[in-house]
Design an enzyme around this catalytic site. Sequence first.
Site, mmCIF file in Angstrom:
data_model
loop_
_atom_site.group_PDB
_atom_site.id
_atom_site.type_symbol
_atom_site.label_atom_id
_atom_site.label_comp_id
_atom_site.label_asym_id
_atom_site.label_seq_id
_atom_site.Cartn_x
_atom_site.Cartn_y
_atom_site.Cartn_z
ATOM 1 N N ASP A 123 -1.921 -6.866 3.115
ATOM 2 C CA ASP A 123 -1.372 -8.203 3.333
ATOM 3 C C ASP A 123 0.154 -8.156 3.390
ATOM 4 O O ASP A 123 0.792 -7.438 2.605
ATOM 5 C CB ASP A 123 -1.816 -9.121 2.188
ATOM 6 C CG ASP A 123 -1.299 -10.536 2.342
ATOM 7 O OD1 ASP A 123 -1.740 -11.223 3.266
ATOM 8 O OD2 ASP A 123 -0.448 -10.938 1.519
ATOM 9 N N GLU A 140 -7.034 11.582 0.969
ATOM 10 C CA GLU A 140 -7.874 12.227 -0.044
ATOM 11 C C GLU A 140 -9.328 11.773 0.076
ATOM 12 O O GLU A 140 -10.252 12.516 -0.253
ATOM 13 C CB GLU A 140 -7.382 11.893 -1.456
ATOM 14 C CG GLU A 140 -6.013 12.437 -1.826
ATOM 15 C CD GLU A 140 -5.603 11.962 -3.213
ATOM 16 O OE1 GLU A 140 -6.506 11.688 -4.049
ATOM 17 O OE2 GLU A 140 -4.396 11.828 -3.464
#
Length: 527
Positions: free
Chosen positions: A206, A248
Amino acid sequence: MGQPTPARNDDWWRSAVIYQVYVRSFADGDGDGTGDLAGVRARLPYLAALGVDALWFNPWYLSPMKDGGYDVADYRAIDPAFGTLAEAEKLIAEARGLGIRTIADIVPNHVSDQHPWFRAALAGGPERELFHFRPGRGEHGELPPNDWQSEFGGPAWTRTADGDWYLHLFAPEQPDLDWSHPAVRQEHEDILRFWFERGVAGVRIDSAALLVKDPRLPDFVAGRDPHPYVDRDELHDVYRGWRAVADEYGGVFVGEVWLPDTERFTRYLRPDELHTAFNFSFMTCPWDAARLRASIEDTLAEHAPVGAPATWVLCNHDVTRTVTRYGRADTGFDFAAKTFGTPSDLALGTRRARAAALLSLALPGAVYVYQGEELGLPEAEIPRDRIEDPMHARSGGTDPGRDGCRVPLPWTADAPHAGFGGEPWLPQPAGWASYAADRQAGDPGSMLALYRAAIRLRPAFGDGPLTWLPAPDGVLAFSRGDGGHLCVVNLADEPAALPAHTSRLLGSAPLDPDGRLPKDTAVWLRA
């Protein structure tokens, strides 16, 4: 013309259809009038039948709901109005079992004034360093530290009991974090890991360009470069750190980045930063062939150098719904305008929205569909005493806010509250049941049937580039990939002849008796 990288299984996001879920208004599973995770879980078969690849959830975290959940008190807890963390984990897993991935919404610019950090800051704790507290100006510190204005109207500063002021680019209940502090960065990287470990496939960011502020907090000067709080260079180091976390887990990012400068915008899409960003130029275009073509061309061209896929969206939880917007006489886009339209306006808007759906779903890249767009919902007029959006109050009542596009969905025509659940937190307009999903599911001419068919047929366009075809003024015509499939959209005043083709795959409305494409109509063809 820009050409997206061919999609692999781990590149699902490059060509995905992503459905935006505003949980509070999607479906109410426990009958209290507020949408919740139980309601979403019950409607997963509907979403699977629609054919979407992923769900983007607006914030579902613990929140006082002063700004629809974008005032977060705890990023690791689900708000009790929506359910529990265990239920969110079940939802993520159940959706994945249906082939639907989940995208969470992170709000890094600010937190709720009920967040433990801010409460400790007000009490004088060291957490004060995590926010922008400053003494005021004037003889007694009675004036804000600078002249910045809130995105919701009024000053971007609020004075505390001890006389200092704190910064909030949005509502006073949303204090801005100080991203120059390493604890703020570490906390958000930990939050990302928390949700990736619970199975989310991606994160929507956002207000992604607002995090970093000029440490001097100078007064705003129009045209000053760099801007004191928008798109500052320091942001890119933040997102490189985030990208390392996402990598990851094989996670992806989509940023909410409103920037007019193409070169600055594409910096966020470099290979070590965000994967994608929302394309607002397309959404804010009027219903005009030349303007839409320019937006499409510019979007593909600006994404090509960084190898990022474009994103296409017609509507979201912050803007007037497509049917209403396209039904206006001027066909323009105004973020704040909330005209609701006559029946003839809505008929025109619906016709154009159907054509726009086929246009957006034929373009290369990813497509976002805001809940209810597949039902053809118009903007709803909310009684002023029921408006909850803080934009309304902060504007002194001149802006009706964004609640008109957030009205709870109609599911069952003959059920109380159109099958949403309990009495909805926002009132549904009279006649809302006529848009109900169950009624549209059995109608081959409905908006829902159009979206289902288009999403099912969309892979036929492949992953190749877009090639424009010769067409009269006011008509958009292009092929994709090897040229085997065409999209034609007529925005002119007169019917248009179709290019050579072997068959018609899907149309937003029937052809005329002479086999021409009527105005405000789109068609998909096999060459």
